[in-house]
Motif scaffolding. Structure first.
Motif, short mmCIF file in Angstrom:
data_model
loop_
_atom_site.label_atom_id
_atom_site.label_comp_id
_atom_site.label_asym_id
_atom_site.label_seq_id
_atom_site.Cartn_x
_atom_site.Cartn_y
_atom_site.Cartn_z
N ARG A 15 14.96 -9.15 -16.43
CA ARG A 15 14.56 -9.23 -17.84
C ARG A 15 14.06 -10.64 -18.17
O ARG A 15 13.24 -10.84 -19.06
CB ARG A 15 15.73 -8.85 -18.74
N GLU A 16 14.58 -11.62 -17.44
CA GLU A 16 14.17 -13.01 -17.63
C GLU A 16 13.09 -13.43 -16.61
O GLU A 16 12.82 -14.60 -16.43
CB GLU A 16 15.39 -13.92 -17.51
N THR B 11 17.52 -4.08 -23.31
CA THR B 11 18.71 -3.93 -24.15
C THR B 11 18.31 -3.11 -25.37
O THR B 11 17.13 -2.81 -25.58
CB THR B 11 19.25 -5.30 -24.60
N LEU B 12 19.30 -2.78 -26.20
CA LEU B 12 18.99 -2.04 -27.42
C LEU B 12 18.04 -2.82 -28.33
O LEU B 12 17.23 -2.23 -29.05
CB LEU B 12 20.28 -1.72 -28.18
N GLU B 13 18.11 -4.14 -28.29
CA GLU B 13 17.22 -4.94 -29.12
C GLU B 13 15.76 -4.65 -28.79
O GLU B 13 14.89 -4.67 -29.68
CB GLU B 13 17.50 -6.43 -28.92
N ASP B 14 15.47 -4.36 -27.53
CA ASP B 14 14.08 -4.08 -27.15
C ASP B 14 13.54 -2.84 -27.84
O ASP B 14 12.34 -2.76 -28.13
CB ASP B 14 13.98 -3.94 -25.63
N PHE B 15 14.41 -1.87 -28.12
CA PHE B 15 13.95 -0.66 -28.81
C PHE B 15 13.49 -0.97 -30.23
O PHE B 15 12.68 -0.25 -30.79
CB PHE B 15 15.07 0.40 -28.81
N GLU B 16 14.02 -2.03 -30.82
CA GLU B 16 13.59 -2.41 -32.16
C GLU B 16 12.18 -2.98 -32.17
O GLU B 16 11.53 -3.00 -33.22
CB GLU B 16 14.56 -3.46 -32.72
N HIS B 17 11.68 -3.42 -31.03
CA HIS B 17 10.37 -4.07 -30.97
C HIS B 17 9.31 -3.24 -30.23
O HIS B 17 8.12 -3.54 -30.34
CB HIS B 17 10.51 -5.43 -30.29
N LEU C 140 9.98 -9.02 -24.47
CA LEU C 140 10.72 -8.43 -25.58
C LEU C 140 10.06 -7.13 -26.01
O LEU C 140 8.85 -7.07 -26.25
CB LEU C 140 10.74 -9.41 -26.75
N GLY C 141 10.83 -6.07 -26.07
CA GLY C 141 10.32 -4.78 -26.50
C GLY C 141 9.72 -3.96 -25.38
O GLY C 141 9.12 -2.91 -25.65
N ALA C 142 9.89 -4.39 -24.14
CA ALA C 142 9.28 -3.69 -23.01
C ALA C 142 10.22 -3.71 -21.82
O ALA C 142 11.07 -4.59 -21.69
CB ALA C 142 7.94 -4.33 -22.64
N GLY C 143 10.05 -2.74 -20.92
CA GLY C 143 10.82 -2.77 -19.68
C GLY C 143 11.21 -1.40 -19.17
O GLY C 143 10.80 -0.36 -19.70
N LEU C 144 12.00 -1.42 -18.13
CA LEU C 144 12.48 -0.23 -17.44
C LEU C 144 13.87 0.13 -17.95
O LEU C 144 14.74 -0.73 -18.04
CB LEU C 144 12.53 -0.49 -15.93
N ILE D 63 8.37 0.69 -23.29
CA ILE D 63 9.62 0.97 -22.57
C ILE D 63 9.46 2.32 -21.88
O ILE D 63 9.04 3.30 -22.50
CB ILE D 63 10.82 1.02 -23.53
N SER D 64 9.78 2.36 -20.61
CA SER D 64 9.83 3.62 -19.86
C SER D 64 11.28 3.96 -19.59
O SER D 64 12.01 3.17 -18.98
CB SER D 64 9.07 3.50 -18.54
#
Length: 765
Positions: free
Chosen positions: A613-614, A204-210, A397-401, A364-365
Motif C-alpha cells: 500500500r506504501e 483499508t476501509l478509508e480507501d472505499f471513501e475515496h 489512496l482510494g485504489a488497490g487490491l 478498487i478491485s
C-alpha cells in the motif's frame, strides 16, 4: 415446485425488512434468552464483542449501528439455549446421528462436555478433561514420526490460540497445517506475493471513501459479507461506478435497503448498487481480465497515435515495476478469438468494461471465491494485479487490491503461522526466540492431508474448530480418510458431521464461543483477530458460558501442549491462563506486532503495515512484478467437453443465504427465490431446452473426471436462472462430493469448486 418447498422470484431489494424478519425467526429458532438477546446490540461496538462471523472490517469499532443478518445468525447460534449434553449422546448412536441432515445437527445446540467414542455401543460417552489430554498425548507421542499427525485450523480461531497452536505443533515436530485458507483464498496468498510482494490486500476501509470505481469479481456480499453492503451503498450514493462481474446476477448487487438507515426502512427506498453486470462463464475470469489488459494496450496505441496522453501509468510502470515489456508482448500476441471464447463475454462488453476502468482515477478491485476456486486461480489473481498495475492503481489512496476473506480470523491465522509452507525467515525467528529447531520441510495442506490419511501416512487428525468433512472435496473419500485414522479429535462449539465421521478412537472437545466470558484464574481474557484489511482488534465475550464444562480454545491448546511436551521450554499452562503473555510472545516473533498489548488496547485496535500500500515491494527485485500467463485450453473442462460435447456442463458450488460456510442456519435462499429447499440446480433456460429438460424436473449430477471413481449427487430440482450457457450453480456441502480430491488450483491446492465438469441425467421417480 417441490412438495418440500417452493421457488418464487424475489423482487425486493436486498436486506431491509426481510433481513430483520429473518433475524427474529433465528432468535426464536435458537431459543435465545432475553439476556443473550440484549448482547446482540453490543456486536462490533467499542464496549462490546467482535462478531465471530465474517472478516469484513469494522470502522474502528465505531459506535454507529452496523446491522448484519448473518452476523446476528452467528451470534444467535452461539447464544442458543439449546444444549447437547451427555444425555443426548446416551440417547443416540453415531450411526443414527449420521442420518440427520447438516441443518438438523446444527439445531441440537451447544456442546457441553468432553466426550469420547465408545465403539462397543457406537455412542459418545463422557470423559474427564485430564483423561482426554492424556489420550491425545499418548497417541501423539506414540507416533514414530511427527509428520504422521495433521492439525487443522478454522478461521474462527483467534490469534492467541492460533499462535500457541503453531508453536506447539512445530515444537512437536511438523508443519502439517491444513486450514480453511487452503479451501478458499489460498490462490490469493500464493499469487499476490509474486506480483506485489505480500499475500494480502492493499486497501483499508478509508480507501472505499475515496474510490470512484469498484470492480467486484466473483463475490456475493449481500449473503457472505452483509456489512460490506453499507460501504457499497455509500459508494453508489456519492456517484462511484460499481461493476459486478459474476456468472450469477446476484440480487444484493442490484438494489439494497440498509437496515442501518431509518429513512430507507420507513419509506421503502433502496439504493441501486451496480451500474453494470458482466457475466463471464465459469472459469472465464482469467480470459476476461487478460482481454481487458489487451484492450488497454490497444486503447493506449490509439491515444498515442492521436497525439493524446497515454492511458497507461507509465511513470508507475517505470519507477515501481519490472517485466512490463514481456507482459505487453504477450498481450499483443494474444488472439482475441481465444479470449472471447474462453471468457464467454462479448467483445462489446469487454470494451465497455475497459472504458470504465480507464475512466476510473481511483479503482478498487475486490474478489471472493469466484476467482479462487478454479484450476487457473493463481494466474487469475496475478493477471488482475497486472491489470491494476498498468494504470498504477495500487498504492494510491482510494485504489488497490481487496481480497475479501471469509471467516473472521482466517487472515489472522495465516499471519500467526498457521501455514504448511512457512517462510524461512519466520522459522528462523521462532528458532531464535524459543531456542528450538523448527521443522523445515513443507507440511501437508488440506488435500494432501486427506490423501495422506487415505494412504495410512497420517494416523492422527486434530481439528481446531470448523467442520472438516463438510468443507472439503470428494466427500466419500474424505469420510474414508478420517475413518482410517487411529485418533480423530474435533474441538467445536456445536454438533456437526465431522464429529460423527471418526477414527478408531475419537474425541469431541467443547469450547467457548467468542461471545462468551472467558475467565482464567478469575480474570476476563480478550482475544484478537485480524480482518480482511489487516486491522487487528481485541474483544471480550459478554455472555455466560453455555456450560461450566467448557474450556477456551487457547486453554485447550495449552493443556494439550503441556500433556504432550511438558513445560520445560514453554510454560504452556501459564500462557493459557494469561492471553496478554501470549501477545508478548507474538511481538517477539513479528516486528509488525511491536507493543502489541498497548496498541490493541486502543478502541478499534491498530493496522498492520501494508508494505505494498506504501509502494514498498517485498519481491526479489524490490519492484512489483508483471507476470505474463497464457490462456489454458487444455483443462479438465476442455477435455470433458471434447468427449461429451454440449451436454457437458460446468458446475459452481455456492452458499445459500441461510448459510455461513458449512453452517446451515435455515432452508431458504430468498434472494435467489428458493424457499425450503437446498437440493436445487440453477440452469440457463436455453440449456434446459437443449438438454431436453424442463424447469422443475429432478436430475442427478454426475462428475466427469479422468479416473475410475464415480462421483454423483442425486435428486436435484432444476431451477431456470440467469446464468451463462453451459454453467450450473448449486449449494455446498451437498455437491462437494462431485469435486475430485486432486482437482485443485495450480500452485495453491485449492479445490476447484467453482469449475466442476458434470453431466445431468433425469432422476427416476
Amino acid at each position: 415446485m417441490s412438495k418440500d418447498g417452493h421457488i418464487q422470484a424475489y423482487t425486493h431489494p436486498a436486506a431491509g425488512w426481510g433481513a430483520l424478519k429473518q433475524v427474529a425467526i433465528n432468535l426464536v429458532r435458537e431459543k435465545v434468552t432475553a439476556g443473550n438477546y440484549r448482547t446482540l446490540l453490543k456486536q462490533n461496538q467499542p464496549d462490546g464483542f467482535d462478531c465471530p462471523g465474517c472478516a469484513w472490517p469494522d470502522r474502528e469499532h465505531a459506535s454507529t449501528f452496523e446491522f448484519c443478518e448473518n452476523g446476528v445468525k452467528a451470534v444467535a447460534a452461539e447464544a442458543t439455549s439449546k444444549r447437547v449434553t451427555p444425555d443426548f449422546f446416551a440417547a443416540h448412536t453415531v450411526t443414527e446421528l449420521l442420518k440427520q441432515s447438516d441443518y438438523e445437527l446444527e439445531q441440537h445446540g451447544r456442546l457441553t462436555d468432553p466426550m469420547v467414542y465408545d465403539a462397543a455401543s457406537d455412542k459418545y460417552v463422557p470423559i474427564d478433561w485430564d483423561d482426554a489430554f492424556k489420550l491425545m498425548a499418548r497417541h501423539l507421542n506414540a507416533l514414530p514420526d511427527p509428520n504422521q499427525a495433521t492439525f487443522y485450523v478454522s478461521g474462527r480461531t483467534g490469534n492467541e490460540a492460533a499462535f500457541l497452536f503453531q508453536l506447539f505443533v512445530r515444537m512437536y515436530g511438523t508443519n502439517n497445517f491444513p486450514d480453511c485458507s487452503n479451501m478458499c483464498h489460498e490462490p490469493t496468498s500464493r499469487g499476490l506475493p509474486g506480483t506485489v510482494g505480500v499475500g494480502k490486500g492493499t486497501v483499508t476501509l478509508e480507501d472505499f471513501e475515496h474510490a470512484d470505481t469498484l470492480l467486484i469479481f466473483g463475490q456475493n456480499p449481500a449473503t457472505n459479507h452483509p456489512r460490506m453492503m453499507n460501504e457499497l451503498r455509500d459508494c453508489a450514493r456519492r456517484g462511484a461506478t460499481i461493476v459486478s462481474i459474476n456468472p450469477l446476477r446476484e440480487r444484493g448487487l442490484e438494489r439494497f435497503t440498509s437496515p442501518a438507515h431509518a429513512v430507507e426502512m420507513l419509506t421503502g427506498a433502496s439504493t441501486t448498487i451496480s451500474n453494470l453486470f458482466i457475466q463471464p462463464k465459469l472459469a472465464g475470469d482469467f480470459a476476461l481480465i487478460k482481454a481487458m489488459a489487451k484492450r488497454l494496450v490497444e486503447r493506449d496505441d490509439e491515444a498515442l497515435a492521436a497525439g493524446q496522453a497515454s492511458v497507461l501509468d507509465r511513470e508507475f510502470i517505470a519507477r515501481h515495476t519490472s517485466g512490463y515489456e514481456a507482459f505487453e508482448q504477450d498481450l499483443r500476441a494474444q488472439s482475441w478469438d481465444e479470449l472471447l471464447a474462453e471468457s464467454g463475454v462479448p467483445r462489446a462488453q469487454i470494451e465497455q468494461l475497459t472504458d470504465i476502468f480507464i475512466k476510473g482515477e481511483k479503482v478498487i478491485s475486490t474478489w471472493g471465491m469466484g476467482l479462487t476456486q478454479h484450476k487457473g486461480a493463481v494466474k487469475t489473481i496475478q493477471m488482475l494485479s497486472n491489470l491494476m498495475m498498468m494504470r498504477g492503481q495500487i498504492g494510491r489512496l482510494g485504489a488497490g487490491l481487496c481480497p475479501v476473506r471469509g471467516h473472521s480470523n482466517v487472515q489472522g491465522d495465516r499471519t500467526m503461522g498457521i501455514e504448511d509452507k512457512p517462510a524461512k525467515a519466520f522459522l528462523d525467528r521462532l528458532q531464535k526466540v524459543f531456542n528450538f529447531e523448527p521443522p523445515r520441510e513443507h507440511g501437508l495442506d488440506t488435500v494432501d492431508s486427506i490423501q495422506a490419511m487415505l494412504d495410512g501416512r497420517v494416523k492422527v487428525f486434530l481439528g481446531l474448530g470448523g467442520n472438516f468433512v463438510m468443507a472439503t472435496p470428494d466427500t466419500p473419500l474424505t469420510f474414508d480418510a478420517l475413518r482410517a485414522c487411529d485418533l480423530t479429535v474435533q474441538i467445536a462449539t456445536k454438533l456437526n458431521r465431522s464429529q460423527l465421521v471418526i477414527g478408531k478412537e475419537a474425541l469431541i472437545l467443547p469450547t467457548l464461543g467468542r461471545t462468551e466470558i472467558d475467565l482464567q484464574n478469575g480474570v476476563p481474557q480478550g482475544v484478537t483477530v485480524e480482518d480482511s484489511m489487516s486491522m487487528v482488534h481485541l474483544s471480550y465475550g459478554m455472555n455466560k458460558p453455555a456450560s461450566p464444562g467448557l474450556l477456551s480454545e487457547t486453554m485447550i491448546v495449552a493443556r494439550l501442549a503441556h500433556a504432550t511436551l511438558g513445560s520445560g521450554q514453554v510454560d504452556w499452562l501459564a500462557r493459557g491462563a494469561d492471553y496478554a503473555s501470549i501477545r508478548e510472545m507474538i511481538e517477539k516473533v513479528f516486528d509488525d506486532f511491536h507493543d502489541f498489548n498497548a496498541r490493541v488496547a486502543h478502541p478499534g485496535g491498530f493496522h498492520l503495515r501494508m508494505a505494498s500500500r506504501e509502494r514498498e515491494w517485498r519481491t526479489p527485485t524490490g519492484r512489483a512484478q508483471f507476470v505474463p500467463h497464457a490462456v489454458d485450453t487444455d483443462t479438465p473442462i476442455h477435455r470433458a467437453r471434447a468427449r461429451h460435447g454440449d451436454r457437458l456442463m460446468t458446475l459452481m458450488t455456492a452458499r445459500s443465504h441461510d448459510q455461513y460456510n458449512t453452517t446451515i442456519y435455515g432452508m431458504d435462499d430468498r434472494y435467489r427465490g428458493v424457499f425450503g429447499l437446498r437440493r436445487v440446480v440453477f440452469i440457463n433456460k436455453d440449456d434446459l431446452a437443449m438438454l431436453g429438460f424442463k424447469d422443475g424436473e429432478h436430475v442427478n449430477l454426475v462428475s466427469v473426471w479422468d479416473d475410475d471413481v464415480v462421483r454423483r449427487a442425486d435428486d436435484f430440482l432444476l431451477v431456470e436462472y440467469d446464468i451463462p450457457r453451459g454453467c450450473l450453480g448449486s449449494y455446498f456441502p451437498e455437491t462437494n462430493g462431485l469435486v475430485p480430491l486432486h482437482s485443485t488450483a495450480d500452485g495453491a491446492g485449492t479445490p476447484t469448486s467453482k469449475s466442476i465438469p458434470v453431466l445431468l441425467e433425469r432422476a427416476t421417480a
